[in-house]
Design a protein around this motif. Structure first.
Motif, PDB file in Angstrom:
ATOM      1  N   TRP A 168      37.471  48.660  44.470  1.00 29.07           N
ATOM      2  CA  TRP A 168      36.193  48.218  43.922  1.00 29.07           C
ATOM      3  C   TRP A 168      36.086  48.489  42.424  1.00 29.07           C
ATOM      4  O   TRP A 168      35.115  48.093  41.801  1.00 29.07           O
ATOM      5  N   ASP A 169      37.092  49.169  41.820  1.00 29.50           N
ATOM      6  CA  ASP A 169      37.044  49.395  40.377  1.00 29.50           C
ATOM      7  C   ASP A 169      38.458  49.576  39.828  1.00 29.50           C
ATOM      8  O   ASP A 169      39.442  49.571  40.568  1.00 29.50           O
ATOM      9  N   ALA A 192      37.410  43.991  37.284  1.00 31.10           N
ATOM     10  CA  ALA A 192      37.824  45.369  36.997  1.00 31.10           C
ATOM     11  C   ALA A 192      39.061  45.740  37.793  1.00 31.10           C
ATOM     12  O   ALA A 192      39.989  46.379  37.275  1.00 31.10           O
ATOM     13  N   VAL A 193      39.094  45.332  39.062  1.00 34.11           N
ATOM     14  CA  VAL A 193      40.259  45.606  39.915  1.00 34.11           C
ATOM     15  C   VAL A 193      41.501  44.945  39.332  1.00 34.11           C
ATOM     16  O   VAL A 193      42.570  45.559  39.239  1.00 34.11           O
ATOM     17  N   LYS A 194      41.373  43.701  38.923  1.00 35.73           N
ATOM     18  CA  LYS A 194      42.518  42.963  38.385  1.00 35.73           C
ATOM     19  C   LYS A 194      43.119  43.667  37.168  1.00 35.73           C
ATOM     20  O   LYS A 194      44.342  43.687  36.988  1.00 35.73           O
ATOM     21  N   LEU A 239      42.399  44.168  48.685  1.00 34.86           N
ATOM     22  CA  LEU A 239      41.247  43.334  49.010  1.00 34.86           C
ATOM     23  C   LEU A 239      40.017  43.854  48.273  1.00 34.86           C
ATOM     24  O   LEU A 239      39.639  45.016  48.430  1.00 34.86           O
ATOM     25  N   VAL A 240      39.428  43.001  47.466  1.00 32.97           N
ATOM     26  CA  VAL A 240      38.126  43.317  46.896  1.00 32.97           C
ATOM     27  C   VAL A 240      37.127  42.839  47.943  1.00 32.97           C
ATOM     28  O   VAL A 240      36.690  41.685  47.945  1.00 32.97           O
ATOM     29  N   GLY A 241      36.839  43.735  48.881  1.00 28.58           N
ATOM     30  CA  GLY A 241      36.042  43.363  50.038  1.00 28.58           C
ATOM     31  C   GLY A 241      34.557  43.469  49.792  1.00 28.58           C
ATOM     32  O   GLY A 241      34.101  44.211  48.913  1.00 28.58           O
ATOM     33  N   ASP A 242      33.799  42.739  50.604  1.00 27.52           N
ATOM     34  CA  ASP A 242      32.348  42.843  50.455  1.00 27.52           C
ATOM     35  C   ASP A 242      31.812  44.175  50.962  1.00 27.52           C
ATOM     36  O   ASP A 242      30.618  44.455  50.851  1.00 27.52           O
ATOM     37  N   SER A 243      32.707  45.032  51.470  1.00 30.14           N
ATOM     38  CA  SER A 243      32.320  46.407  51.800  1.00 30.14           C
ATOM     39  C   SER A 243      31.840  47.156  50.561  1.00 30.14           C
ATOM     40  O   SER A 243      31.161  48.182  50.678  1.00 30.14           O
TER      41      SER A 243
END
Length: 257
Positions: free
Chosen positions: A23-24, A69-71, A40-44
């Motif tokens: 997520w970051d 940010a993850v990328k 996975l940039v999940g919707d969690s």
């Protein structure tokens, strides 16, 4: 860097796919350095990072912000981004616009959509047709929480047959992989053997072609731990102790002035 096509080869060669959520930048960099195949940039992140009760309030702009940010923290892993609730269900045109924004603005390689009903199959087929790689997701689908709750899916013969048929249809539509969430292990194994694309399990036993967990669950950062998620460390406890130690040092230094 694993590609969508290479993940298919992983399955053919019997190589398990390792997937986690991020997520970051900091978490993504750690996962990538550790050698995770798929992030996975999940919707969690709606619950883990933004404090919502479920995934439904998450917006497309919010997930794009975090995916960018993850990328920045990833050099090797394949990045897949969830399409949030109502950013793809209302029409194929809306799904194309949402998925296109994600790929254009974040640099991710693929998107993930929940559901295996005919309308969703048609949407996935159209996305794939125009060059957008899609991961499917069946079983427990968190965006359907008000319909399904968080209970295990696929417990009746009718539901088992439906999930197996959905997996077959998602493969035919061109999905490159399918997440199987919280379904019986024997059903997940049957689906994995029936289709030629990789299955990624979460609470679906070891018969899948890979596994994914919400990283916050793996690290022991969440208060509500899913029954199928193993915490490999209790960072809540470690971080709390570190903050308390820091606080005590600060107070001690002030008292000794």
């Amino acid at each position: 860097m694993p590609t969508v096509r290479q993940l298919l080869q992983y399955k053919a060669n019997g190589k398990q796919i390792v997937a986690l959520t991020a997520w970051d930048f900091a978490i993504a960099q750690i996962l990538d350095t550790a050698g995770v195949d798929l992030i996975l940039v999940g919707d969690s992140l709606a619950m883990v990072t933004l404090g919502y009760e479920n995934t439904l309030p998450l917006t497309l702009d919010e997930i794009i912000h975090h995916a960018k940010a993850v990328k920045r923290g990833v050099k090797n892993a394949l990045i897949v981004v969830d399409l949030p609730f109502l950013s793809y269900q209302t029409s194929t045109e809306v799904a194309i616009a949402s998925a296109g924004r994600i790929l254009k603005e974040t640099g991710a390689q693929a998107v993930k959509l929940e559901g295996g009903h005919p309308t969703m199959v048609a949407t996935i087929a159209r996305l794939v047709e125009i060059g957008i790689p899609v991961m499917g997701h069946i079983g427990l689908t968190p965006q359907s929480v008000h319909q399904l709750g968080y209970r295990q899916q696929g417990q009746t013969e009718i539901d088992r047959d439906r999930l197996l048929a959905s997996a077959v249809e998602l493969e035919r539509a061109g999905a490159f992989s399918i997440v199987l969430e919280h379904i019986p292990a024997d059903l997940a194994t049957s689906i994995s053997q029936k289709i030629s694309i990789p299955t990624i399990g979460i609470g679906a036993g070891t018969g899948c072609d890979g596994q994914v967990l919400v990283t916050a669950d793996l690290l022991g950062l969440t208060l509500r731990q899913p029954p199928f998620a193993k915490a490999y460390v209790n960072l809540q406890k470690i971080i709390t102790q570190a903050v308390q130690d820091y606080s005590n040092d600060v107070k001690s230094a002030t008292d000794n002035r």
